[in-house]
Design a protein around this motif. Structure first.
Motif, PDB file in Angstrom:
ATOM      1  N   GLN A 129     -12.393  -7.501  -6.654  1.00 31.38           N
ATOM      2  CA  GLN A 129     -12.776  -7.928  -7.991  1.00 31.38           C
ATOM      3  C   GLN A 129     -11.848  -9.023  -8.503  1.00 31.38           C
ATOM      4  N   SER A 130     -10.613  -8.992  -8.039  1.00 28.97           N
ATOM      5  CA  SER A 130      -9.607  -9.933  -8.516  1.00 28.97           C
ATOM      6  C   SER A 130      -9.539 -11.174  -7.634  1.00 28.97           C
ATOM      7  N   PRO A 131      -9.426 -12.347  -8.228  1.00 29.26           N
ATOM      8  CA  PRO A 131      -9.270 -13.565  -7.430  1.00 29.26           C
ATOM      9  C   PRO A 131      -7.817 -13.820  -7.005  1.00 29.26           C
ATOM     10  N   THR A 132      -6.868 -13.068  -7.570  1.00 25.37           N
ATOM     11  CA  THR A 132      -5.454 -13.295  -7.272  1.00 25.37           C
ATOM     12  C   THR A 132      -4.968 -12.346  -6.182  1.00 25.37           C
ATOM     13  N   TYR A 133      -3.945 -12.771  -5.463  1.00 25.88           N
ATOM     14  CA  TYR A 133      -3.393 -11.941  -4.395  1.00 25.88           C
ATOM     15  C   TYR A 133      -2.749 -10.667  -4.933  1.00 25.88           C
ATOM     16  N   VAL A 134      -2.080 -10.757  -6.057  1.00 28.12           N
ATOM     17  CA  VAL A 134      -1.458  -9.568  -6.643  1.00 28.12           C
ATOM     18  C   VAL A 134      -2.535  -8.571  -7.058  1.00 28.12           C
ATOM     19  N   GLY A 135      -3.581  -9.047  -7.690  1.00 29.14           N
ATOM     20  CA  GLY A 135      -4.690  -8.180  -8.080  1.00 29.14           C
ATOM     21  C   GLY A 135      -5.341  -7.529  -6.871  1.00 29.14           C
ATOM     22  N   GLN A 136      -5.495  -8.286  -5.800  1.00 33.12           N
ATOM     23  CA  GLN A 136      -6.076  -7.741  -4.579  1.00 33.12           C
ATOM     24  C   GLN A 136      -5.170  -6.675  -3.966  1.00 33.12           C
ATOM     25  N   ALA A 137      -3.874  -6.909  -4.005  1.00 32.42           N
ATOM     26  CA  ALA A 137      -2.924  -5.920  -3.495  1.00 32.42           C
ATOM     27  C   ALA A 137      -3.011  -4.634  -4.311  1.00 32.42           C
ATOM     28  N   LEU A 138      -3.130  -4.760  -5.620  1.00 31.88           N
ATOM     29  CA  LEU A 138      -3.254  -3.578  -6.476  1.00 31.88           C
ATOM     30  C   LEU A 138      -4.564  -2.841  -6.202  1.00 31.88           C
ATOM     31  N   GLU A 139      -5.627  -3.566  -5.927  1.00 31.21           N
ATOM     32  CA  GLU A 139      -6.901  -2.932  -5.583  1.00 31.21           C
ATOM     33  C   GLU A 139      -6.770  -2.153  -4.277  1.00 31.21           C
ATOM     34  N   GLU A 140      -6.040  -2.687  -3.307  1.00 34.92           N
ATOM     35  CA  GLU A 140      -5.826  -1.980  -2.045  1.00 34.92           C
ATOM     36  C   GLU A 140      -5.029  -0.698  -2.271  1.00 34.92           C
ATOM     37  N   ILE A 141      -4.036  -0.771  -3.138  1.00 33.96           N
ATOM     38  CA  ILE A 141      -3.240   0.421  -3.444  1.00 33.96           C
ATOM     39  C   ILE A 141      -4.126   1.477  -4.114  1.00 33.96           C
ATOM     40  N   ALA A 142      -4.921   1.059  -5.076  1.00 35.06           N
ATOM     41  CA  ALA A 142      -5.789   1.994  -5.805  1.00 35.06           C
ATOM     42  C   ALA A 142      -6.835   2.628  -4.898  1.00 35.06           C
ATOM     43  N   SER A 143      -7.311   1.886  -3.911  1.00 35.67           N
ATOM     44  CA  SER A 143      -8.360   2.399  -3.028  1.00 35.67           C
ATOM     45  C   SER A 143      -7.820   3.312  -1.930  1.00 35.67           C
ATOM     46  N   ASN A 144      -6.515   3.430  -1.845  1.00 36.27           N
ATOM     47  CA  ASN A 144      -5.841   4.241  -0.825  1.00 36.27           C
ATOM     48  C   ASN A 144      -5.948   3.626   0.569  1.00 36.27           C
ATOM     49  N   ASP A 145      -6.361   2.371   0.668  1.00 37.56           N
ATOM     50  CA  ASP A 145      -6.408   1.701   1.965  1.00 37.56           C
ATOM     51  C   ASP A 145      -5.024   1.228   2.397  1.00 37.56           C
ATOM     52  N   LEU A 146      -4.173   0.959   1.438  1.00 35.91           N
ATOM     53  CA  LEU A 146      -2.811   0.553   1.729  1.00 35.91           C
ATOM     54  C   LEU A 146      -1.953   1.813   1.782  1.00 35.91           C
ATOM     55  N   VAL A 147      -1.463   2.144   2.949  1.00 36.99           N
ATOM     56  CA  VAL A 147      -0.667   3.353   3.136  1.00 36.99           C
ATOM     57  C   VAL A 147       0.802   2.988   3.017  1.00 36.99           C
ATOM     58  N   VAL A 148       1.509   3.724   2.178  1.00 32.55           N
ATOM     59  CA  VAL A 148       2.923   3.459   1.930  1.00 32.55           C
ATOM     60  C   VAL A 148       3.739   4.599   2.509  1.00 32.55           C
ATOM     61  N   ASP A 149       4.724   4.248   3.314  1.00 33.83           N
ATOM     62  CA  ASP A 149       5.624   5.238   3.887  1.00 33.83           C
ATOM     63  C   ASP A 149       6.518   5.785   2.767  1.00 33.83           C
ATOM     64  N   PRO A 150       6.449   7.092   2.482  1.00 34.53           N
ATOM     65  CA  PRO A 150       7.254   7.650   1.383  1.00 34.53           C
ATOM     66  C   PRO A 150       8.756   7.461   1.575  1.00 34.53           C
ATOM     67  N   ASP A 151       9.213   7.426   2.815  1.00 35.80           N
ATOM     68  CA  ASP A 151      10.639   7.227   3.071  1.00 35.80           C
ATOM     69  C   ASP A 151      11.100   5.835   2.652  1.00 35.80           C
ATOM     70  N   SER A 152      10.193   4.875   2.652  1.00 35.11           N
ATOM     71  CA  SER A 152      10.572   3.524   2.259  1.00 35.11           C
ATOM     72  C   SER A 152      10.782   3.417   0.752  1.00 35.11           C
ATOM     73  N   LEU A 153      10.302   4.405   0.005  1.00 38.25           N
ATOM     74  CA  LEU A 153      10.442   4.386  -1.447  1.00 38.25           C
ATOM     75  C   LEU A 153      11.721   5.078  -1.920  1.00 38.25           C
ATOM     76  N   SER A 154      12.334   5.866  -1.060  1.00 40.83           N
ATOM     77  CA  SER A 154      13.537   6.608  -1.467  1.00 40.83           C
ATOM     78  C   SER A 154      14.731   5.665  -1.525  1.00 40.83           C
ATOM     79  N   GLN A 155      15.609   5.958  -2.481  1.00 43.63           N
ATOM     80  CA  GLN A 155      16.812   5.150  -2.620  1.00 43.63           C
ATOM     81  C   GLN A 155      17.886   5.668  -1.685  1.00 43.63           C
ATOM     82  N   ASN A 156      18.668   4.769  -1.178  1.00 47.31           N
ATOM     83  CA  ASN A 156      19.764   5.148  -0.262  1.00 47.31           C
ATOM     84  C   ASN A 156      20.997   5.484  -1.024  1.00 47.31           C
TER      85      ASN A 156
END
Length: 70
Positions: free
Chosen positions: A43-70
Motif C-alpha cells: 500500500q505504501s510507495p516508500t521503502y520504510v512503509g513497505q518494511a512496516l507492512e512486511e513486519i505487520a504481515s508477519n512475513d518478516l521474521v525477526v530473531d528475538p536474540d537480535s533484539l536483546s541488549q548485551n
C-alpha cells in the motif's frame, strides 16, 4: 504519518518502538538496494512503509536474540 499498518499492530509483533524503528530502517535499506520484496503488493510507495507492512504481515521474521541488549 503512518496510517497503515497501525502502530498497535506493529507493537504486537515487536514490543519495543526502538527495535521497531531499527528493524524497519534496516529492512527499508535492503528493499532499496536489493529490490527483493516479500509481499506481492504494497500500500505504501516508500521503502520504510513497505518494511512496516512486511513486519505487520508477519512475513518478516525477526530473531528475538537480535533484539536483546548485551
Amino acid at each position: 504519518m503512518i496510517i497503515y499498518p497501525s502502530i498497535d499492530k506493529l507493537l504486537d509483533r515487536i514490543d519495543s518502538k526502538y527495535s521497531l524503528v531499527s528493524i524497519a530502517a534496516k529492512r527499508a535499506t535492503e528493499l532499496q538496494v536489493e529490490k527483493n520484496p516479500m509481499l506481492n503488493e504494497y500500500q505504501s510507495p516508500t521503502y520504510v512503509g513497505q518494511a512496516l507492512e512486511e513486519i505487520a504481515s508477519n512475513d518478516l521474521v525477526v530473531d528475538p536474540d537480535s533484539l536483546s541488549q548485551n
